[in-house]
Design a protein around this motif. Structure first.
Motif, PDB file in Angstrom:
ATOM      1  N   LEU A   9       0.555  -1.556  -0.511  1.00 53.57           N
ATOM      2  CA  LEU A   9      -0.030  -0.166   0.459  1.00 53.57           C
ATOM      3  C   LEU A   9       0.776   1.571   0.204  1.00 53.57           C
ATOM      4  CD1 LEU A   9      -2.648  -1.227   3.025  1.00 53.57           C
ATOM      5  CD2 LEU A   9      -2.932  -0.666   0.110  1.00 53.57           C
ATOM      6  N   SER A  36      -6.486   1.034  -7.869  1.00 59.69           N
ATOM      7  CA  SER A  36      -5.825   1.513  -6.803  1.00 59.69           C
ATOM      8  C   SER A  36      -4.811   2.158  -7.471  1.00 59.69           C
ATOM      9  CB  SER A  36      -5.294   0.568  -5.963  1.00 59.69           C
ATOM     10  OG  SER A  36      -4.755   0.903  -4.079  1.00 59.69           O
ATOM     11  N   GLY A  88      -1.348  -3.003  -3.619  1.00 59.39           N
ATOM     12  CA  GLY A  88      -2.707  -3.881  -2.224  1.00 59.39           C
ATOM     13  C   GLY A  88      -2.123  -5.714  -2.903  1.00 59.39           C
ATOM     14  N   SER A 117      -3.433  -5.587   2.072  1.00 54.33           N
ATOM     15  CA  SER A 117      -4.606  -4.379   0.643  1.00 54.33           C
ATOM     16  C   SER A 117      -5.467  -3.615   1.965  1.00 54.33           C
ATOM     17  CB  SER A 117      -5.115  -4.845   0.102  1.00 54.33           C
ATOM     18  OG  SER A 117      -6.092  -5.957   0.746  1.00 54.33           O
ATOM     19  N   VAL A 118      -5.714  -2.822   1.614  1.00 53.86           N
ATOM     20  CA  VAL A 118      -6.815  -2.049   2.636  1.00 53.86           C
ATOM     21  C   VAL A 118      -7.382  -3.129   3.369  1.00 53.86           C
ATOM     22  CG1 VAL A 118      -8.436  -2.064   0.592  1.00 53.86           C
ATOM     23  CG2 VAL A 118      -8.631   0.374   2.558  1.00 53.86           C
TER      24      VAL A 118
END
Length: 273
Positions: A9, A36, A88, A117-118
């Protein structure tokens, strides 16, 4: 061989050692650039930073290339090692699952290298990952298109006392409606939804629905640039978050459900004031 490699990220250094070794083996390296982005975006300097660190030239792949012309990349992967880089984790977007299916149908071997990842890094705000319900996406509203299908998912999550992670719209290299009508694509400038815009849209939908699923006083957590050195996390009511400047993208939002005492203790660190 097709390597689908998660970059994490933050910046170029978030790649795993396994992922970096795979890139160095590949004859071609593509980078997905629409679901992203890393902290430095896709500026020429940012891209050259990646290329210098990885020791490879990188071909930036937009949505059109991945969804319509991916077979060209997959044909290359039949006879050589090709890397497809994803910010991510590789399976953070359904597009990448589709890519794996298409590769396997063509007989291309696929290796996946995972990363943060988020979907898991969101735990930094203190809300426990197993207490989240279905994740939703909030798209930009337009004058003629104001979708609200996410409302029922929020309603379902909140009825179970679960938190809701809201992923906010990213529009990169999107053709304008006018240009599509003319048959010659002209692209909109990049747009990244802010937490403030997301909350405004959420409150508009609630006003229209009137089911009191949430309101201005509902506790939320706004997170910007998760995983980066300058990440920002603020907890408060929707009204309070509307008044915050979260800075550059990417942003996401959590609508808080029922909380465990330990979660409440963590949220106190991020509350306004």
């Amino acid at each position: 061989m097709l390597y689908i490699i998660g970059l994490g990220l933050g910046d170029e250094k978030d790649i795993t050692l396994r992922g970096l070794e795979a890139i160095k083996r590949c004859s071609k390296v593509y980078m997905e650039a629409y679901t992203s982005l890393l902290s430095f975006g896709l500026t020429s300097n940012g891209l050259s930073t990646l290329e210098q660190f990885y020791g490879k030239s990188i071909i930036v792949s937009d949505r059109e290339m991945v969804e319509e012309k991916a077979d060209d990349m997959l044909l290359e992967a039949q006879s050589s090692d090709v890397a497809f880089l994803v910010v991510g984790d590789p399976f953070g977007a359904t597009t990448h699952t589709d890519l794996v299916v298409r590769a396997k149908k063509l007989g291309v071997d696929v290796k996946v290298v995972h990363n943060a990842s988020v979907m898991n890094a969101i735990g930094v705000c203190g809300l426990q990952l197993y207490r989240y319900g279905e994740t939703i996406s909030i798209p930009f509203f337009t004058d003629t298109w104001r979708p609200d299908s996410f409302y029922e998912k929020i309603k379902s999550n909140r009825s179970l006392g679960l938190h809701t992670l809201c992923l906010l719209d990213i529009r990169v290299k999107e053709p304008t409606l006018e240009s599509l009508c003319r048959g010659k694509k002209v692209y909109e400038p990049p747009r990244f939804m802010t937490i403030n815009t997301a909350i405004e849209q959420l409150l508009e939908v609630e006003q229209n629905k009137g089911e009191t699923v949430y309101n201005e006083e509902t506790t939320c957590v706004g997170l910007a640039r998760v995983g980066c050195e300058d990440q920002k996390i603020v907890a408060g009511s929707m009204t309070e978050l509307l008044g915050q400047d979260f800075g550059p993208p990417l942003h996401c939002l959590v609508i808080v459900g029922d909380t465990h005492p330990l979660e409440e203790e963590m949220l106190e660190f991020y509350k306004i004031g």
